[in-house]
Design an enzyme around this catalytic site. Sequence first.
Site, PDB file in Angstrom:
ATOM      1  N   ASN A   1       0.878  -1.169   0.000  1.00 57.76           N
ATOM      2  CA  ASN A   1       0.000   0.000   0.000  1.00 57.76           C
ATOM      3  C   ASN A   1       0.914   1.217   0.000  1.00 57.76           C
ATOM      4  O   ASN A   1       1.435   1.626   1.030  1.00 57.76           O
ATOM      5  CB  ASN A   1      -0.899  -0.024   1.236  1.00 57.76           C
ATOM      6  CG  ASN A   1      -1.920   1.103   1.226  1.00 57.76           C
ATOM      7  OD1 ASN A   1      -1.833   2.023   0.406  1.00 57.76           O
ATOM      8  ND2 ASN A   1      -2.871   1.039   2.126  1.00 57.76           N
TER       9      ASN A   1
ATOM     10  N   LYS B   1       3.314   0.866   3.155  1.00 59.91           N
ATOM     11  CA  LYS B   1       2.909  -0.171   4.106  1.00 59.91           C
ATOM     12  C   LYS B   1       2.967  -1.500   3.380  1.00 59.91           C
ATOM     13  O   LYS B   1       2.540  -1.591   2.228  1.00 59.91           O
ATOM     14  CB  LYS B   1       1.476   0.072   4.592  1.00 59.91           C
ATOM     15  CG  LYS B   1       1.399   0.972   5.802  1.00 59.91           C
ATOM     16  CD  LYS B   1      -0.008   0.987   6.372  1.00 59.91           C
ATOM     17  CE  LYS B   1      -0.727   2.225   5.915  1.00 59.91           C
ATOM     18  NZ  LYS B   1      -2.135   2.300   6.223  1.00 59.91           N
TER      19      LYS B   1
ATOM     20  N   ARG C   1      -2.415  -2.047  -3.677  1.00 61.44           N
ATOM     21  CA  ARG C   1      -3.633  -1.266  -3.548  1.00 61.44           C
ATOM     22  C   ARG C   1      -3.531  -0.068  -4.490  1.00 61.44           C
ATOM     23  O   ARG C   1      -2.571   0.694  -4.421  1.00 61.44           O
ATOM     24  CB  ARG C   1      -3.781  -0.767  -2.118  1.00 61.44           C
ATOM     25  CG  ARG C   1      -4.938   0.165  -1.978  1.00 61.44           C
ATOM     26  CD  ARG C   1      -5.101   0.659  -0.574  1.00 61.44           C
ATOM     27  NE  ARG C   1      -6.332   1.419  -0.511  1.00 61.44           N
ATOM     28  CZ  ARG C   1      -6.447   2.582   0.105  1.00 61.44           C
ATOM     29  NH1 ARG C   1      -5.442   3.096   0.741  1.00 61.44           N
ATOM     30  NH2 ARG C   1      -7.590   3.208   0.101  1.00 61.44           N
TER      31      ARG C   1
ATOM     32  N   HIS D   1     -13.401   1.895  -1.105  1.00 59.82           N
ATOM     33  CA  HIS D   1     -13.460   0.837  -0.082  1.00 59.82           C
ATOM     34  C   HIS D   1     -13.929  -0.493  -0.678  1.00 59.82           C
ATOM     35  O   HIS D   1     -14.389  -1.383   0.053  1.00 59.82           O
ATOM     36  CB  HIS D   1     -14.412   1.206   1.084  1.00 59.82           C
ATOM     37  CG  HIS D   1     -13.901   2.312   1.971  1.00 59.82           C
ATOM     38  ND1 HIS D   1     -14.725   3.278   2.497  1.00 59.82           N
ATOM     39  CD2 HIS D   1     -12.668   2.602   2.423  1.00 59.82           C
ATOM     40  CE1 HIS D   1     -14.017   4.110   3.234  1.00 59.82           C
ATOM     41  NE2 HIS D   1     -12.750   3.723   3.199  1.00 59.82           N
TER      42      HIS D   1
ATOM     43  N   LEU E   1     -16.977   1.998   8.542  1.00 58.97           N
ATOM     44  CA  LEU E   1     -16.833   3.230   9.333  1.00 58.97           C
ATOM     45  C   LEU E   1     -15.444   3.298   9.929  1.00 58.97           C
ATOM     46  O   LEU E   1     -15.194   2.813  11.034  1.00 58.97           O
ATOM     47  CB  LEU E   1     -17.899   3.263  10.444  1.00 58.97           C
ATOM     48  CG  LEU E   1     -19.345   2.991  10.009  1.00 58.97           C
ATOM     49  CD1 LEU E   1     -20.275   3.005  11.223  1.00 58.97           C
ATOM     50  CD2 LEU E   1     -19.806   4.009   8.972  1.00 58.97           C
TER      51      LEU E   1
ATOM     52  N   ASN F   1     -11.663   5.962   9.635  1.00 59.53           N
ATOM     53  CA  ASN F   1     -11.396   7.395   9.548  1.00 59.53           C
ATOM     54  C   ASN F   1     -12.040   7.935   8.267  1.00 59.53           C
ATOM     55  O   ASN F   1     -12.691   8.967   8.273  1.00 59.53           O
ATOM     56  CB  ASN F   1      -9.893   7.636   9.593  1.00 59.53           C
ATOM     57  CG  ASN F   1      -9.580   9.094   9.837  1.00 59.53           C
ATOM     58  OD1 ASN F   1     -10.308   9.796  10.544  1.00 59.53           O
ATOM     59  ND2 ASN F   1      -8.527   9.579   9.215  1.00 59.53           N
ATOM     60  N   GLY F   2     -11.865   7.192   7.165  1.00 54.82           N
ATOM     61  CA  GLY F   2     -12.712   7.382   5.985  1.00 54.82           C
ATOM     62  C   GLY F   2     -13.911   6.471   6.169  1.00 54.82           C
ATOM     63  O   GLY F   2     -13.758   5.374   6.691  1.00 54.82           O
TER      64      GLY F   2
ATOM     65  N   ARG G   1     -13.426  14.468   6.907  1.00 58.38           N
ATOM     66  CA  ARG G   1     -14.153  14.892   5.706  1.00 58.38           C
ATOM     67  C   ARG G   1     -15.623  15.136   6.017  1.00 58.38           C
ATOM     68  O   ARG G   1     -16.213  14.431   6.827  1.00 58.38           O
ATOM     69  CB  ARG G   1     -14.056  13.831   4.609  1.00 58.38           C
ATOM     70  CG  ARG G   1     -12.651  13.570   4.128  1.00 58.38           C
ATOM     71  CD  ARG G   1     -12.681  12.658   2.894  1.00 58.38           C
ATOM     72  NE  ARG G   1     -11.392  12.023   2.718  1.00 58.38           N
ATOM     73  CZ  ARG G   1     -11.192  10.699   2.719  1.00 58.38           C
ATOM     74  NH1 ARG G   1     -12.220   9.882   2.858  1.00 58.38           N
ATOM     75  NH2 ARG G   1      -9.983  10.224   2.570  1.00 58.38           N
TER      76      ARG G   1
ATOM     77  N   ARG H   1     -13.359   7.871  19.575  1.00 58.85           N
ATOM     78  CA  ARG H   1     -13.209   7.649  21.027  1.00 58.85           C
ATOM     79  C   ARG H   1     -13.268   8.970  21.789  1.00 58.85           C
ATOM     80  O   ARG H   1     -13.886   9.057  22.860  1.00 58.85           O
ATOM     81  CB  ARG H   1     -11.879   6.948  21.328  1.00 58.85           C
ATOM     82  CG  ARG H   1     -11.925   5.460  21.037  1.00 58.85           C
ATOM     83  CD  ARG H   1     -10.549   4.873  21.012  1.00 58.85           C
ATOM     84  NE  ARG H   1      -9.822   5.336  19.821  1.00 58.85           N
ATOM     85  CZ  ARG H   1      -8.810   4.692  19.272  1.00 58.85           C
ATOM     86  NH1 ARG H   1      -8.368   3.584  19.807  1.00 58.85           N
ATOM     87  NH2 ARG H   1      -8.223   5.171  18.194  1.00 58.85           N
TER      88      ARG H   1
ATOM     89  N   GLY I   1     -12.618   0.715  11.946  1.00 59.37           N
ATOM     90  CA  GLY I   1     -12.359   1.169  13.323  1.00 59.37           C
ATOM     91  C   GLY I   1     -13.578   1.519  14.149  1.00 59.37           C
ATOM     92  O   GLY I   1     -13.776   0.986  15.243  1.00 59.37           O
TER      93      GLY I   1
ATOM     94  N   GLY J   1     -16.897   1.072  13.183  1.00 62.58           N
ATOM     95  CA  GLY J   1     -17.907   0.030  13.041  1.00 62.58           C
ATOM     96  C   GLY J   1     -17.610  -1.191  13.894  1.00 62.58           C
ATOM     97  O   GLY J   1     -18.517  -1.815  14.455  1.00 62.58           O
TER      98      GLY J   1
ATOM     99  N   GLU K   1      -8.309  -5.760   4.407  1.00 64.93           N
ATOM    100  CA  GLU K   1      -8.102  -5.394   3.004  1.00 64.93           C
ATOM    101  C   GLU K   1      -6.838  -6.036   2.440  1.00 64.93           C
ATOM    102  O   GLU K   1      -6.795  -6.402   1.270  1.00 64.93           O
ATOM    103  CB  GLU K   1      -8.057  -3.864   2.873  1.00 64.93           C
ATOM    104  CG  GLU K   1      -9.419  -3.239   3.141  1.00 64.93           C
ATOM    105  CD  GLU K   1      -9.404  -1.723   3.266  1.00 64.93           C
ATOM    106  OE1 GLU K   1      -9.193  -1.222   4.383  1.00 64.93           O
ATOM    107  OE2 GLU K   1      -9.602  -1.044   2.251  1.00 64.93           O
TER     108      GLU K   1
HETATM  109  P1  AMP Z   1      -9.745   2.843  10.571  1.00 64.56           P
HETATM  110  O1  AMP Z   1      -9.646   3.949   9.575  1.00 64.56           O
HETATM  111  O2  AMP Z   1     -10.595   1.708  10.138  1.00 64.56           O
HETATM  112  O3  AMP Z   1      -8.406   2.411  11.102  1.00 64.56           O
HETATM  113  O4  AMP Z   1     -10.511   3.461  11.831  1.00 64.56           O
HETATM  114  C1  AMP Z   1      -9.881   4.403  12.661  1.00 64.56           C
HETATM  115  C2  AMP Z   1     -10.898   5.069  13.564  1.00 64.56           C
HETATM  116  O5  AMP Z   1     -11.609   4.085  14.331  1.00 64.56           O
HETATM  117  C3  AMP Z   1     -10.280   5.977  14.621  1.00 64.56           C
HETATM  118  O6  AMP Z   1     -10.024   7.264  14.122  1.00 64.56           O
HETATM  119  C4  AMP Z   1     -11.353   5.992  15.676  1.00 64.56           C
HETATM  120  O7  AMP Z   1     -12.235   7.058  15.388  1.00 64.56           O
HETATM  121  C5  AMP Z   1     -12.095   4.706  15.505  1.00 64.56           C
HETATM  122  N1  AMP Z   1     -11.916   3.786  16.646  1.00 64.56           N
HETATM  123  C6  AMP Z   1     -10.915   2.928  16.878  1.00 64.56           C
HETATM  124  N2  AMP Z   1     -11.102   2.278  18.047  1.00 64.56           N
HETATM  125  C7  AMP Z   1     -12.253   2.746  18.571  1.00 64.56           C
HETATM  126  C8  AMP Z   1     -13.013   2.489  19.760  1.00 64.56           C
HETATM  127  N3  AMP Z   1     -12.599   1.601  20.656  1.00 64.56           N
HETATM  128  N4  AMP Z   1     -14.151   3.175  19.952  1.00 64.56           N
HETATM  129  C9  AMP Z   1     -14.571   4.081  19.058  1.00 64.56           C
HETATM  130  N5  AMP Z   1     -13.915   4.362  17.920  1.00 64.56           N
HETATM  131  C10 AMP Z   1     -12.773   3.724  17.679  1.00 64.56           C
END
Ligand code: AMP
Length: 365
Positions: free
Chosen positions: A7, A14, A63, A152, A181, A183-184, A213, A255, A301, A303, A353
């Site tokens: 990636n 990565k 990717r 995605h 759900l 960061n994106g 965003r 969080r 993250g 979701g 992914e």
């Molecule tokens: P991702 O882009 O899939 O890595 O998701 C990252 C996002 O997941 C972070 O910016 C957080 O907002 C969210 N996240 C991660 N762990 C938690 C948690 N325990 N509770 C709520 N949100 C979380």
Amino acid sequence: MIAFVVNSGSSSIKWELLDVDSGERMRGGIVERIGENGVDHAGAMRVILEELGGGHPDVIGHRVVHGGSRFTTATIVTDEVERAIEELSALAPLHNPANLLGIRAAREAFPGVPNVAVFDTAFHQSIGPAAYTYAIDSAVAEEHGVRRYGFHGTSYQFVSARAAELLGRPLDELRLIVLHLGNGASACAIDGGRSVDTSMGLTPLEGLVMGTRSGDIDAGILFHLGRAGYSLADLDALLNRRSGLTGLAGGNDMRDVLAGVDAGDAASILAFDVYVHRLRRYIGAYLATLGGVDAIVFTAGVGENAARVREAALAGMEWAGIRLDGERNAVRGTTVVSADDSPVAVLVVPTNEELEIARQAAALV
Ligand code: AMP
């Protein structure tokens, strides 16, 4: 079969080495700060090559963010495919050039190993014209490639296949709403394993409220701010980096927003409410699109981890056969979080992914 998954971003690569058959992640890492200290993508790839200790993978999966209308599936990289990815940079100026640097570096560092491009957009090429067409002057849209592409896709493919496995039913019989759900963030309506609508558009800016965003806004806001003196660069930064949870609550991490809600912070409460309101709007839309749903699947993250977001997203949807089990939902790591008597299953499925890229790359060779 061993796959090396890359990636490549503008300043980092990565990587993961995976055993495709077992799905096991063997090694992985990230080379950062590319562009500083004279290290380029080729140099970074040589560092990774050394870390791999001379062992050669059977296939390399990359990717690639934007495959436009041209790439409907993962594709073996040739010089011609490289050129096409380069041409598609107009649609993803931040991502495609960086992805391409990774591809070129890998082709050079691993001569003789096939490279496969796996596109974030490809899965959504099944979406029909009614859903992918923006209602603007069609000649302008045609000239500039303006249509919904969606992103995605790799995550949706992985998660939908896993959901079918968990439900013990063939994917081609299932209507799924998948909510990626992170960061994106985006949502996808999947009918029989095919994407029929998704919330991201020409770029990943459209749709749900995200970490930084805005998701959907009235395009008239751009003219309004433009007349007030905002440049294109200002608007880009505003909507892509200073909006979403960051814009409303001061930070992109769910969080922190949840902690703010608990502390009674008004900005955090509004951010959470706006986030959930948008999510519910898309769930409703996709219920209509699919004519009902067999399962709603949360991933990435937020979701996977934020039980309160799942609960708020589905609250009061018993009329649609959606009944969350509060206790199951509250326990991290639970897969089926709907009640036993819920006609619609609600699942939490961790996305992977890298493994999906590895599988698609391996399947091609
Ligand atoms: P991702 O882009 O899939 O890595 O998701 C990252 C996002 O997941 C972070 O910016 C957080 O907002 C969210 N996240 C991660 N762990 C938690 C948690 N325990 N509770 C709520 N949100 C979380």
